[in-house]
Motif scaffolding. Structure first.
Motif, short mmCIF file in Angstrom:
data_model
loop_
_atom_site.label_atom_id
_atom_site.label_comp_id
_atom_site.label_asym_id
_atom_site.label_seq_id
_atom_site.Cartn_x
_atom_site.Cartn_y
_atom_site.Cartn_z
N HIS A 167 0.71 -1.01 0.02
CA HIS A 167 0.21 -0.13 -0.29
C HIS A 167 0.88 1.09 -0.01
N ASP A 209 -6.02 -3.24 4.32
CA ASP A 209 -7.47 -3.74 4.06
C ASP A 209 -8.34 -4.34 4.84
N HIS A 251 -7.02 3.31 -3.75
CA HIS A 251 -5.95 2.12 -3.14
C HIS A 251 -4.93 3.13 -2.26
N GLU A 303 -8.72 5.34 2.12
CA GLU A 303 -8.32 4.38 2.78
C GLU A 303 -7.24 5.07 3.84
#
Ligand SMILES: [Zn+2]
Length: 234
Positions: A39, A48, A166, A171
């Motif tokens: 990431h 995640d 992503h 996130e």
């Protein structure tokens, strides 16, 4: 097991009488699904799963039920994207394994008497996400006593709150909400916005993300998901 407005618990920590008490009130099981996936330099490889687990815990505290331990087996990680050079720090599993694991978990939880089984995938790669949704649909045909609901968190909130991304703004905000100690935004270069090719960032610039914004996203998710769970239980 904690009693707030509803009964809920972390499944692996519960004794049988506690599980039965939760099921008696709200017969819901949650499967947080993550990945071990690169990431970028600013977020942990388990983002995640950490995100999915955090969201499931908050949802269970609102909607009741048992939260299973996080599954970290994923397909369609960034490692498998041909045009990208992010080849390290991801564990890529087969579609076959994903299907089998999801099916066995769904059917076993139904066999344990859960009327609603929610699978939240924090990993949004494709076909990873579609496979889990397809398995949920197949299980509904096989097992008529339970409902199976597979989603990603951005499926059920407004686009103005969160879109698929992503390691970008959304996130990173959620990661800052759940585990700020694991985020290092200062590892990203100053200047131009991060890119997918260089930084593994797909979506809005993560650098302005805050824990407060992550909390807002989580709240919107919990509200929308609880409403649907109430419908499924009826
Ligand atoms: Zn992610």
């Amino acid at each position: 097991m904690s009693k707030e407005t509803v009964l809920w618990g972390r499944y692996e920590e519960l004794r049988p009488d506690q599980i039965e008490a939760i099921k008696g009130e709200r017969s819901v099981a949650y499967i947080p699904w993550g990945a071990i996936e690169y990431h970028g330099v600013h977020n942990p490889i388990g983002l995640d799963g950490i995100k999915a687990y955090g969201l499931c815990l908050e949802l269970a505290q609102a909607a009741g039920g048992c939260v299973l331990p996080t599954v970290y087996h994923a397909t369609s990680t960034i490692k498998s994207v041909k045009d990208l050079a992010h080849r390290q720090h991801s564990i890529e599993h087969s579609e076959k394994l994903l299907k089998l694991l999801a099916e066995e978990l769904f059917l076993q939880l139904a066999d344990e008497g859960f009327r609603v089984v929610v699978l939240l995938t924090g990993h949004a790669g494709q076909p990873h996400m579609d496979i889990l949704k397809d398995v949920a649909k197949e299980c509904e045909k096989k097992c008529l006593d339970s409902r199976f609901w597979a989603i990603a968190e951005f499926d059920i909130v407004e686009d103005s709150v969160l879109v698929a991304n992503h390691s970008a703004y959304g996130e990173t905000a959620l990661q800052l909400h759940y585990r700020p100690d694991l985020v290092a935004l200062d590892r990203l270069d100053e200047g131009d916005a991060p890119t997918l090719e260089r930084d593994a960032v797909w979506g809005d610039d993560p650098r302005p993300a805050t824990a407060e914004e992550g909390a807002k996203i989580a709240e919107a998710f919990v509200q929308a998901a609880k409403k649907r769970i109430d419908e499924l239980l009826r």
